[in-house]
Design an enzyme around this catalytic site. Structure first.
Site, PDB file in Angstrom:
ATOM      1  N   GLU A 241      41.067 -88.519  28.349  1.00 45.95           N
ATOM      2  CA  GLU A 241      40.881 -89.901  27.802  1.00 45.95           C
ATOM      3  C   GLU A 241      41.926 -90.077  26.697  1.00 45.95           C
ATOM      4  O   GLU A 241      41.733 -89.423  25.591  1.00 45.95           O
ATOM      5  CB  GLU A 241      39.414 -90.043  27.247  1.00 45.95           C
ATOM      6  N   CYS A 275      40.885 -96.212  21.170  1.00 43.48           N
ATOM      7  CA  CYS A 275      41.880 -96.242  22.469  1.00 43.48           C
ATOM      8  C   CYS A 275      41.992 -97.576  22.942  1.00 43.48           C
ATOM      9  O   CYS A 275      42.789 -97.856  23.705  1.00 43.48           O
ATOM     10  CB  CYS A 275      41.127 -95.274  23.008  1.00 43.48           C
TER      11      CYS A 275
END
Length: 311
Positions: A241, A275
């Site tokens: 990720e 993110c």
């Protein structure tokens, strides 16, 4: 505060070295923290490998109960965990406590899941059944921006599936994770969950360790490339990720004063260290200047300071 310990094979132990954790709001040393050596990483992996056969054979309902017990302990200690998280990471206390509560909620959520057999084909010619089996030792590497919630995306899923885990939080924010390890150490069999902290020097060792079957990593794209390269030699399973490059598009028919706060919050939640935060914005030329003015006002009014302080 503290003392903080590593969790290896069910025991709270000192690191072979120590390192300082810095309070980002004051730039002062918050507390010393244990720093694991390569030998301690190997010991954690060995403990997880030894614990794997029994844990993988443990009935699913028992593994679920363990996850619920962990969720209960985290929820009971939200206030303490939130304060530690604010001190080491910097986010406002309310956000830190919310993250700790969210970690508890995700342990509880994963405890509600199942891994049933799936009949893919059942015909006169053949019967095909899919059964999911645990892999073994999973290495979980967590970043500093959301240490607890991202830990809770990885650890309970791996444990529910019957894997054992070696967990490594970020070098800048290890304390809240080590505290959780202390709180839950007796809720799992020895070696099922091991928690080590490092000075950003053991991630590569985890990635290439021959007894780790899968690595789950959340962090930067550049480091993700290194994780992939390190896992390639053994064709190790990985979940990455990584960073995003998320765009916002603002059309010309919106009210800049109403829309700017939405854009600002999407970009600067957690000081922009998310993110999925908005990284770039495309604004219709007819409202470009007005939108820039509104965003500038919000930036000038934003309060930056110690997350423990009200407001």
């Amino acid at each position: 505060m503290g003392p903080f310990k590593l969790l290896i094979n069910g025991q709270l132990v000192d690191g072979d070295a120590t390192m300082d954790v810095i309070n980002p709001a004051t730039e002062e040393v918050l507390t010393p923290c244990p720093r694991a050596s390569k030998a301690q990483l190997d010991a954690a992996v060995a403990a997880a490998k030894t614990a794997f056969p029994a844990w993988s054979a443990t009935p699913m309902d028992e593994r679920r109960k363990a996850l619920v017990a962990i969720a209960d302990v985290i929820q009971t200690n939200v206030a303490e965990l939130g304060r530690i998280l604010t001190l080491e990471q910097g986010k406002p206390l309310q956000d830190a406590m919310g993250e700790a509560f969210g970690a508890s909620a995700f342990f509880r959520y994963f405890a509600s899941l199942n891994l049933p057999e799936q009949v893919i084909e059942d015909s006169p010619e053949k019967k095909v059944v899919l059964r999911r089996r645990p892999l073994g030792v999973v290495g979980a590497i967590v970043p500093w921006n959301f240490p607890l919630i991202l830990m809770a995306f990885k650890v309970p899923a791996a444990l529910l599936a019957g894997n054992t885990v070696v967990l490594k939080p970020a070098a800048t924010t290890p304390l809240s994770t080590l505290k959780i390890a202390e709180l839950i150490k007796d809720l799992l069999p020895a070696g099922v969950l091991n928690v080590i902290s490092d000075a950003n020097d053991l991630g590569g060792e985890i990635t290439k360790h021959p007894d780790i079957r899968k690595v789950s990593f959340t962090g930067s794209t550049e480091t993700g490339k290194k994780v992939m390269a390190g896992a390639a030699e053994a064709l190790k399973r990985i979940t990455l990720e990584l960073g995003g490059n998320d765009a916002g598009i603002v059309l010309g028919d919106v009210n800049p004063a109403e829309t700017a706060p939405k854009i600002f919050n999407a970009a600067f939640q957690n000081s922009g260290q998310v993110c999925i935060a908005m990284k770039r914005v495309y604004i219709h030329e007819s409202i470009y200047d007005a939108m820039c003015d509104e965003l500038a006002k919000l930036a000038e009014a934003a309060v930056v300071g110690d997350g423990l302080e009200q407001g």
